[in-house]
Design a protein around this motif. Structure first.
Motif, PDB file in Angstrom:
ATOM      1  N   CYS A  83      -5.951   9.970   3.442  1.00  0.00           N
ATOM      2  CA  CYS A  83      -4.824   8.780   3.653  1.00  0.00           C
ATOM      3  C   CYS A  83      -4.810   7.538   2.809  1.00  0.00           C
ATOM      4  O   CYS A  83      -3.941   6.635   2.975  1.00  0.00           O
ATOM      5  N   ARG A  84      -5.842   7.300   2.003  1.00  0.00           N
ATOM      6  CA  ARG A  84      -5.808   6.283   1.051  1.00  0.00           C
ATOM      7  C   ARG A  84      -4.538   6.625   0.204  1.00  0.00           C
ATOM      8  O   ARG A  84      -4.143   5.584  -0.565  1.00  0.00           O
ATOM      9  N   PHE A  85      -4.235   7.694   0.158  1.00  0.00           N
ATOM     10  CA  PHE A  85      -2.829   7.739  -0.801  1.00  0.00           C
ATOM     11  C   PHE A  85      -1.464   7.488  -0.132  1.00  0.00           C
ATOM     12  O   PHE A  85      -0.505   7.762  -0.710  1.00  0.00           O
ATOM     13  N   ILE A  86      -1.364   7.338   1.145  1.00  0.00           N
ATOM     14  CA  ILE A  86      -0.279   7.006   1.782  1.00  0.00           C
ATOM     15  C   ILE A  86       0.772   5.920   1.252  1.00  0.00           C
ATOM     16  O   ILE A  86       1.720   5.978   1.085  1.00  0.00           O
ATOM     17  N   PRO A  87       0.098   4.548   0.632  1.00  0.00           N
ATOM     18  CA  PRO A  87       0.841   3.704   0.251  1.00  0.00           C
ATOM     19  C   PRO A  87       1.508   4.099  -1.374  1.00  0.00           C
ATOM     20  O   PRO A  87       2.932   3.927  -1.564  1.00  0.00           O
ATOM     21  N   LEU A  88       0.602   5.143  -2.037  1.00  0.00           N
ATOM     22  CA  LEU A  88       1.061   5.786  -3.433  1.00  0.00           C
ATOM     23  C   LEU A  88       2.294   6.547  -3.036  1.00  0.00           C
ATOM     24  O   LEU A  88       3.335   6.491  -3.526  1.00  0.00           O
ATOM     25  N   VAL A  89       2.222   7.436  -1.821  1.00  0.00           N
ATOM     26  CA  VAL A  89       3.384   8.218  -1.894  1.00  0.00           C
ATOM     27  C   VAL A  89       4.744   7.318  -1.517  1.00  0.00           C
ATOM     28  O   VAL A  89       5.861   7.761  -1.887  1.00  0.00           O
ATOM     29  N   ILE A  90       4.484   6.488  -0.396  1.00  0.00           N
ATOM     30  CA  ILE A  90       5.624   5.776  -0.030  1.00  0.00           C
ATOM     31  C   ILE A  90       6.392   5.094  -0.976  1.00  0.00           C
ATOM     32  O   ILE A  90       7.737   5.075  -1.387  1.00  0.00           O
ATOM     33  N   VAL A  91       5.592   4.330  -2.010  1.00  0.00           N
ATOM     34  CA  VAL A  91       6.247   3.463  -3.049  1.00  0.00           C
ATOM     35  C   VAL A  91       7.156   4.710  -4.165  1.00  0.00           C
ATOM     36  O   VAL A  91       7.901   4.281  -4.493  1.00  0.00           O
ATOM     37  N   SER A  92       6.181   5.690  -4.237  1.00  0.00           N
ATOM     38  CA  SER A  92       6.728   6.578  -5.132  1.00  0.00           C
ATOM     39  C   SER A  92       8.046   7.359  -4.820  1.00  0.00           C
ATOM     40  O   SER A  92       8.983   7.530  -5.575  1.00  0.00           O
ATOM     41  N   LEU A  93       8.244   7.514  -3.314  1.00  0.00           N
ATOM     42  CA  LEU A  93       9.572   8.076  -2.650  1.00  0.00           C
ATOM     43  C   LEU A  93      10.431   7.071  -2.742  1.00  0.00           C
ATOM     44  O   LEU A  93      11.727   7.355  -3.113  1.00  0.00           O
ATOM     45  N   LEU A  94      10.206   5.685  -2.528  1.00  0.00           N
ATOM     46  CA  LEU A  94      11.312   4.613  -2.772  1.00  0.00           C
ATOM     47  C   LEU A  94      11.520   4.489  -4.356  1.00  0.00           C
ATOM     48  O   LEU A  94      12.891   4.323  -4.503  1.00  0.00           O
ATOM     49  N   SER A  95      10.682   4.616  -5.113  1.00  0.00           N
ATOM     50  CA  SER A  95      11.133   4.872  -6.558  1.00  0.00           C
ATOM     51  C   SER A  95      12.011   5.796  -6.837  1.00  0.00           C
ATOM     52  O   SER A  95      13.148   5.727  -7.763  1.00  0.00           O
TER      53      SER A  95
END
Length: 508
Positions: free
Chosen positions: A443-455
């Motif tokens: 779950c530490r990767f959730i911000p990583l996934v969200i920001v990458s999808l937005l990019s």
């Protein structure tokens, strides 16, 4: 573990990804040429016959996967005599199983017209029979090599094995393309694969005998151990059977209902999905001997050690596969058009339906080796039988109204229920792996996934991914954001220090 073995693990993992990278590059160049030379219909027929004949590999009955576990049990006692007897036992078993595969394969070739159904022309049926004959020979060659390859893996000679894989990846198109250009079509592809398999098999035999001193004894075989191996292997066999059903039954059903061309479209999605599947196994596969040795020693902190390994490997796998998944989300359709041709655009939704649910088992496949090492893989095997049956039945229901996409959806639903929920419960409850801690780390990767999808959304707004320049710009933008977020929010402090240290040494 000896320093040399640690080096084998590190270099083996690196070479696994090098082999994969070389394979991807070769296939990215070779597959479009091959498809355009043989045509969509013949490519579909090749995929269909390959998916049917691949069921003959089930005659290995899971014995190959059992080898490492029993080898480590004897090795922990330094019992070389028992290892020689075990080698003789495995070789005898695989010679017999290989013979059964040849007989069954011959019957399959003879009755190929009945197996394929009525949606094919006379010429297609004739070609299918020839393809299946060569494929049967190819599988027959593989059976006596299984104990040899398993022995090399048990000895942790990953550098040798992965170097051979790189050689295989490079040799195959160099031999296949001239045959394709000479007009041999898909028959030339199978012929070249068979020749390469034979040459590499001879190399593996010589290496195992001359360098690793592989010995086998036919005298004083331990039949009680054979019974134990058979019982252990049976559930691995069930797992292999369900894998064959889950990944090959769709092609067979589509072929029976719609013929070769829809199979070709599904085959493109399945091929890319297989590349996705391989991304995580490159790491976990090199740890199989170590996991078996940890279980064989049965130390007090065994479960804690295995949990930490499960988490560490799973996090690395997540970093890799999710990056590829995000890139596929925005670039997959245009990539298929560049690579295979615009007539294969329909493969993109099939691909996404397949790869999204399979991500969960991909970041947890270390658990398979832990189950087998503990001899607690029966639940997974029986569960996967249920999943395979559900997949087949649901595919039959959905193939008429939704075609190939319907069969892919059936596979996805089965994987989500089986791997997403039931297997995680089993890991926590019985295998004693702290899955709750695992998912907290993920779950530490959730911000990583969200920001990458937005990019990715922003990149596709700025660039046209159906042009080469737009495709590259979008891919680079997603990659830069992903790597930046990974370093700042995804990695733990200890991991960040390791990365910085390695980068510092590299720069120096």
């Amino acid at each position: 573990m000896k320093p040399n073995n640690n080096k084998q693990l590190r270099l083996g993992a690196i070479l696994s990804y090098m082999s994969m990278l070389v394979g991807y590059i070769v296939q990215m160049i070779y597959t479009p040429l091959m498809i355009r030379i043989i045509g969509q219909s013949q490519y579909g027929l090749y995929n269909l016959t390959n998916s049917i004949v691949s069921y003959l590999s089930l005659f290995s009955l899971g014995f190959g996967s059992a080898y490492v576990r029993f080898y480590m049990r004897h090795k922990s006692k330094n019992d070389n005599d028992s290892i020689s007897k075990m080698n003789g036992m495995f070789m005898g078993v695989f010679l017999l199983l290989g013979l059964l595969a040849i007989v069954t394969g011959t019957l399959l070739v003879i009755n190929s017209n009945k197996v394929l159904g009525t949606k094919f022309s006379i010429n297609e049926l004739i070609l299918a029979k020839r393809l299946m004959f060569l494929m049967v020979i190819n599988i027959a060659i593989s059976f006596p090599l299984i104990p040899i390859v398993s022995y090399i893996q048990a000895r942790e000679r990953f550098v040798f094995q992965n170097s051979l894989n790189i050689i295989r990846q490079v040799l195959n198109p160099f031999l296949s393309l001239p045959l394709l250009l000479m007009g041999f079509g898909s028959l030339g592809m199978i012929f070249s694969t068979t020749i390469i398999s034979l040459l590499i098999g001879i190399w593996q035999i010589l290496y195992s005998i001359k360098v690793l001193h592989f010995k086998l004894s036919w005298h004083g075989l331990d039949f009680s151990e054979l019974r134990e191996v058979a019982l252990f292997s049976f559930f691995i066999f069930l797992n292999a059977l369900t894998d064959q059903v889950n990944w090959n039954i769709d092609k067979f059903i589509i072929g029976r209902y719609y013929g070769a061309i829809p199979v070709a479209i599904y085959g493109i999605a399945a091929q890319l999905n297989s590349y996705y599947l391989n991304l995580s196994t490159a790491i976990s596969s090199v740890y199989v001997p170590r996991i078996n040795m940890i279980v064989a020693k049965n130390a007090k902190n065994m479960n804690a050690t295995l949990t930490q390994m499960f988490i560490n490997i799973g996090r690395i796998q997540f970093m890799i596969v999710v990056f590829v998944l995000i890139e596929l989300t925005y670039l997959g359709r245009s990539f298929i058009g560049f690579w295979a041709g615009k007539e294969y655009y329909a493969a993109f939704p099939i691909l996404m339906v397949l790869v999204i649910p399979v991500t969960i088992p991909l970041i947890q496949n270390t658990g398979i080796a832990i189950q087998q090492a503990k001899n607690m893989h029966m639940f997974r095997s029986l569960l996967y039988v249920v999943i395979a049956i559900a997949n087949a039945l649901l595919s039959l229901i959905l193939v008429k109204p939704y075609g190939a996409l319907g069969t892919a959806f059936a596979t996805a639903v089965s994987l989500i229920v089986g791997n997403g929920f039931l297997m995680n419960w089993y890991y926590q409850r019985y295998i004693k792996i702290d899955v709750i801690l695992f998912w907290k780390k993920i779950c530490r990767f959730i911000p990583l996934v969200i920001v990458s999808l937005l990019s990715g959304c922003l990149a596709t707004y700025l660039f046209n991914v159906y042009t080469i320049s737009g495709f590259i710009a979008t891919g680079l933008m997603i990659a830069v954001v992903y790597i930046g977020m990974l370093f700042t929010t995804g990695l733990e402090n200890s991991e960040r220090k390791v990365v910085l240290g390695k980068l510092s040494r590299f720069m120096k």
